[in-house]
Write a protein that holds these residues in place. Sequence first.
Motif, PDB file in Angstrom:
ATOM      1  N   ASN A 129      43.334  35.893  15.156  1.00 18.06           N
ATOM      2  CA  ASN A 129      42.811  35.250  16.821  1.00 18.06           C
ATOM      3  C   ASN A 129      41.158  34.913  16.760  1.00 18.06           C
ATOM      4  OD1 ASN A 129      44.629  37.508  17.639  1.00 18.06           O
ATOM      5  ND2 ASN A 129      43.668  39.185  16.549  1.00 18.06           N
ATOM      6  N   GLU A 149      41.634  28.484  16.459  1.00 16.06           N
ATOM      7  CA  GLU A 149      41.212  27.610  18.028  1.00 16.06           C
ATOM      8  C   GLU A 149      42.741  26.757  17.653  1.00 16.06           C
ATOM      9  OE1 GLU A 149      39.759  23.197  18.737  1.00 16.06           O
ATOM     10  OE2 GLU A 149      38.653  24.095  16.846  1.00 16.06           O
ATOM     11  N   ASN A 164      44.959  24.586  20.345  1.00 18.87           N
ATOM     12  CA  ASN A 164      45.582  24.059  21.572  1.00 18.87           C
ATOM     13  C   ASN A 164      46.316  22.822  22.060  1.00 18.87           C
ATOM     14  OD1 ASN A 164      41.860  24.493  22.932  1.00 18.87           O
ATOM     15  ND2 ASN A 164      41.575  22.976  20.330  1.00 18.87           N
ATOM     16  N   CYS A 215      45.628  22.072  27.613  1.00 15.58           N
ATOM     17  CA  CYS A 215      45.153  22.682  28.174  1.00 15.58           C
ATOM     18  C   CYS A 215      45.235  24.504  26.452  1.00 15.58           C
ATOM     19  CB  CYS A 215      46.364  24.410  28.205  1.00 15.58           C
ATOM     20  SG  CYS A 215      47.690  24.711  27.142  1.00 15.58           S
ATOM     21  N   GLY A 216      44.071  25.377  26.257  1.00  8.71           N
ATOM     22  CA  GLY A 216      44.400  26.213  25.247  1.00  8.71           C
ATOM     23  C   GLY A 216      44.645  27.580  25.104  1.00  8.71           C
ATOM     24  N   LYS A 217      43.824  28.237  24.924  1.00  6.20           N
ATOM     25  CA  LYS A 217      44.657  29.927  24.447  1.00  6.20           C
ATOM     26  C   LYS A 217      45.482  30.661  25.515  1.00  6.20           C
ATOM     27  CE  LYS A 217      42.805  31.937  19.422  1.00  6.20           C
ATOM     28  NZ  LYS A 217      41.771  32.728  19.316  1.00  6.20           N
ATOM     29  N   ASP A 218      44.438  30.150  26.651  1.00  2.00           N
ATOM     30  CA  ASP A 218      44.336  30.460  28.036  1.00  2.00           C
ATOM     31  C   ASP A 218      45.880  30.705  28.082  1.00  2.00           C
ATOM     32  OD1 ASP A 218      44.139  27.515  28.012  1.00  2.00           O
ATOM     33  OD2 ASP A 218      44.080  27.654  30.045  1.00  2.00           O
ATOM     34  N   ARG A 219      46.858  29.683  27.810  1.00  2.00           N
ATOM     35  CA  ARG A 219      48.271  29.692  28.250  1.00  2.00           C
ATOM     36  C   ARG A 219      49.220  30.066  26.910  1.00  2.00           C
ATOM     37  NH1 ARG A 219      49.811  26.235  33.153  1.00  2.00           N
ATOM     38  NH2 ARG A 219      52.843  26.887  32.112  1.00  2.00           N
ATOM     39  N   SER A 251      50.035  32.944  23.651  1.00  2.00           N
ATOM     40  CA  SER A 251      49.615  33.984  23.844  1.00  2.00           C
ATOM     41  C   SER A 251      49.718  34.309  21.870  1.00  2.00           C
ATOM     42  CB  SER A 251      50.523  35.314  24.326  1.00  2.00           C
ATOM     43  OG  SER A 251      52.200  35.050  24.039  1.00  2.00           O
ATOM     44  N   TRP A 254      53.820  29.721  23.478  1.00  2.00           N
ATOM     45  CA  TRP A 254      53.019  28.834  24.489  1.00  2.00           C
ATOM     46  C   TRP A 254      53.627  29.160  26.015  1.00  2.00           C
ATOM     47  CZ3 TRP A 254      54.317  23.246  25.400  1.00  2.00           C
ATOM     48  CH2 TRP A 254      52.903  22.376  25.918  1.00  2.00           C
ATOM     49  N   ASN A 255      52.939  29.136  27.089  1.00  2.00           N
ATOM     50  CA  ASN A 255      53.499  29.297  28.265  1.00  2.00           C
ATOM     51  C   ASN A 255      53.586  28.086  28.869  1.00  2.00           C
ATOM     52  OD1 ASN A 255      54.469  29.867  31.224  1.00  2.00           O
ATOM     53  ND2 ASN A 255      53.057  30.708  31.764  1.00  2.00           N
TER      54      ASN A 255
END
Length: 143
Positions: free
Chosen positions: A81, A84, A86, A96-100, A102, A115-116
Amino acid sequence: MKKEIILLFIIIFILMNNELLAQLGKKSILNYPLCTIINNSKVDIETQFIGDYLFANPPYPIPAKIYVNTLVYWDKRYDFNKAEINVYNSDGIKICGKDRISIEQQSDWSSIVTWNTSGFPFGIYIILIKHGSAAIPIKVVIG
């Protein structure tokens, strides 16, 4: 013609080194066999692994539409978790990074990384995962 020139340079190099070795009182390299055949039915080779382990299966589905998954295995000395993660476009620009992204943990050493991809244009992308001292690029096509 090129092979003959290369062979000539090799012979000159050997002769020059032999002369130098003779002046130093060393054995001539011409006295050593060019190859040695080892006939041993049991050979033990021990290698030392240096670095952290990180491996990813090929992503699926390809081409991606709404999401793309990949199964990732890592060195369990580290918390995945904290890795890193990206995503970069084909120009090498971070998009994008971990925001998109899971992470669904499967075991102590594996997870499914999703990745969304919705909202991104068709193209080639790289998911770059850095974990410990290892890094792995995962090529993704959105179509």
